[in-house]
Write an enzyme that holds these catalytic residues in place. Structure first.
Site, PDB file in Angstrom:
ATOM      1  N   SER A 227       0.834  -1.192   0.000  1.00  0.00           N
ATOM      2  CA  SER A 227       0.000   0.000   0.000  1.00  0.00           C
ATOM      3  C   SER A 227       0.879   1.256   0.000  1.00  0.00           C
ATOM      4  O   SER A 227       1.758   1.410  -0.837  1.00  0.00           O
ATOM      5  CB  SER A 227      -0.965  -0.063   1.183  1.00  0.00           C
ATOM      6  OG  SER A 227      -2.080   0.750   0.955  1.00  0.00           O
ATOM      7  N   ASP A 322      -8.125  -6.052  -6.146  1.00  0.00           N
ATOM      8  CA  ASP A 322      -7.778  -4.984  -5.205  1.00  0.00           C
ATOM      9  C   ASP A 322      -8.724  -3.809  -5.443  1.00  0.00           C
ATOM     10  O   ASP A 322      -8.684  -3.182  -6.502  1.00  0.00           O
ATOM     11  CB  ASP A 322      -6.322  -4.566  -5.445  1.00  0.00           C
ATOM     12  CG  ASP A 322      -5.824  -3.524  -4.455  1.00  0.00           C
ATOM     13  OD1 ASP A 322      -6.648  -2.947  -3.723  1.00  0.00           O
ATOM     14  OD2 ASP A 322      -4.598  -3.293  -4.420  1.00  0.00           O
ATOM     15  N   HIS A 356      -6.935  -6.354  -1.480  1.00  0.00           N
ATOM     16  CA  HIS A 356      -5.814  -5.453  -1.178  1.00  0.00           C
ATOM     17  C   HIS A 356      -4.967  -5.909   0.010  1.00  0.00           C
ATOM     18  O   HIS A 356      -3.746  -5.863  -0.034  1.00  0.00           O
ATOM     19  CB  HIS A 356      -6.364  -4.046  -0.897  1.00  0.00           C
ATOM     20  CG  HIS A 356      -5.294  -3.025  -0.626  1.00  0.00           C
ATOM     21  ND1 HIS A 356      -4.444  -2.572  -1.608  1.00  0.00           N
ATOM     22  CD2 HIS A 356      -4.941  -2.380   0.521  1.00  0.00           C
ATOM     23  CE1 HIS A 356      -3.607  -1.680  -1.080  1.00  0.00           C
ATOM     24  NE2 HIS A 356      -3.886  -1.550   0.194  1.00  0.00           N
TER      25      HIS A 356
END
Length: 411
Positions: A227, A322, A356
């Site tokens: 991330s 994601d 994600h």
């Protein structure tokens, strides 16, 4: 409780967080239908639970390694299904487990079919984040703070910087159990709203600190990131010497959030985010995947991290589902760019049905939670079973990659 019913966890009821256990029940009636349950509380006091219905075989046994769940939190043969399907009653809850010194405690129980009040047997599973002999030392440098995990033994060990968006010890401590010296450093140690720029020098200080550790034997440092941490990892690889291996998980190829400075000058601008492209859903969580602008347009190219000038190796890991960002597209763009520059210093892995939040395996799957940077709930994406399988595969792949590219001289 029934005295003749036994619930066992093999090989032991005490194990590392990232180790599977075999759940077995004995002493049931032939073909008896029972409900298996799991229950755990996170560090914020939120209770997570799961359940699945099983039918015993002719000798009154249930083995989750072999037998399919007939209904409940999942169906089919899922040996670790009771763990990855743990879920809070309230919406948008992430299982908060960041303190390495406290084990992840899960109570497994077996009940008469659909009768929670009729428990037949129970066992407690202690899932340790820190193994025997691994030391944990909080570290405060001039411009960074983190936690250093060092394996037992003399080494030499490879060195890894674990960049998480906010302070977390889980991944770093589990990796140190595998024979790595790991320094966990958050991208944000202050509230994100107070941060106006990212200083790459602060992370370089953490890299230098790692290289000076007496048990470190690798000539360079590896980085694990996901991330927001992923674009900082790319920046370090591009601008800071000594970065030999980068694991990039579900991030962006450009800088997100605030601009990046190095040696007192801005080196990278930020990729704009359009809140008008956020998709609200009935659950109250939003899909933000489409909010970031196109990174490769002329006006945004100042935000694109020049990874083609990096000397180290990359392992790019992207999830096809994601919903936080289009990580697969960013991965493909970086692979094409490196190829265009004649580079072969990268591998790509895509998990089509994962979301994600790819983490060390056997933790609860999280479909949605409060986003730490934009402060509203978001959907993370992923089909739970496929996501859980991706985590198991990724965890081994990552370790193999780091060992390959962080060779240590023999002591």
């Amino acid at each position: 409780m029934s005295s003749q019913v036994r619930l066992r966890l093999l090989p032991s009821a005490r194990c590392l967080f990232d180790q599977p256990v075999q759940v077995k029940v004995e002493g049931l009636r032939s073909s008896q239908v029972v409900t298996m349950r799991a229950r755990s509380m996170d560090e914020k006091g939120v209770v997570f639970s799961s359940s699945a219905t099983y039918r015993a075989d002719g000798s009154g046994k249930v083995d989750l390694l072999r037998d399919p769940s007939l209904s409940g939190s999942y169906v089919g043969v899922e040996p670790m299904g009771l763990l990855w399907s743990l879920k809070a009653d309230a919406l948008h809850k992430y299982f908060f487990k960041n303190n390495a010194l406290q084990p992840h405690v899960v109570k497994f129980s077996v009940h008469e079919e659909d009768r929670e009040d009729r428990m037949l047997a129970e066992v407690t599973n202690e899932r340790l984040l820190i193994g025997n002999g691994v030391s944990r030392v909080p570290v405060k440098g001039r411009n960074f703070q983190g936690v250093l995990f060092t394996p037992s033994g003399d080494g030499p060990f490879p060195a890894v910087l674990d960049l998480s968006t906010f302070a977390s010890e889980k991944r770093a401590s589990l990796l140190s159990n595998k024979g790595f010296v790991v320094l966990a450093v958050p991208v944000y140690s202050d509230h994100p709203d107070n941060v106006k720029q990212t200083n790459l020098d602060h992370f370089k200080e953490a890299v230098d600190f790692l290289q000076q550790q007496p048990k470190v034997g690798s000539k360079g440092v590896g980085i694990i990131s996901r991330s927001k941490g992923a674009d900082i990892a790319l920046s370090l690889a591009a601008f800071v010497p000594g970065i030999e291996a980068v694991v990039w998980i579900n991030g962006c190829s450009s800088i997100v959030g605030v601009p990046v400075y190095y040696k007192n000058r801005q080196i990278l601008s930020t990729l704009p985010f359009d809140f008008n492209k956020v998709i609200r859903t009935e659950s109250g969580a939003s899909i933000i995947r489409y909010g970031l602008e196109d990174a490769v347009t002329e006006k945004n190219k100042g935000s694109l991290v020049p990874i083609e000038q990096a000397k180290g190796h990359f392992l790019f890991i992207a999830s096809g589902d994601d919903l936080n960002c289009d990580s697969k597209a960013y991965m493909d763009e970086m692979a094409e760019r490196l190829k265009h520059h004649g580079k072969e210093n990268f591998e790509t892995v895509c998990y089509p049905e994962a979301g994600h939040l790819l983490e060390p395996p056997y933790g609860p799957y999280c479909p949605s939670a409060l986003h730490g940077l934009i402060r509203f709930p978001v959907l993370w994406g992923g089909e739970p079973r496929a996501h859980a399988a991706a985590e198991v595969h990724m965890w081994k792949k990552m370790q193999d990659f780091l060992r390959t590219h962080l060779k240590c001289d023999a002591a």
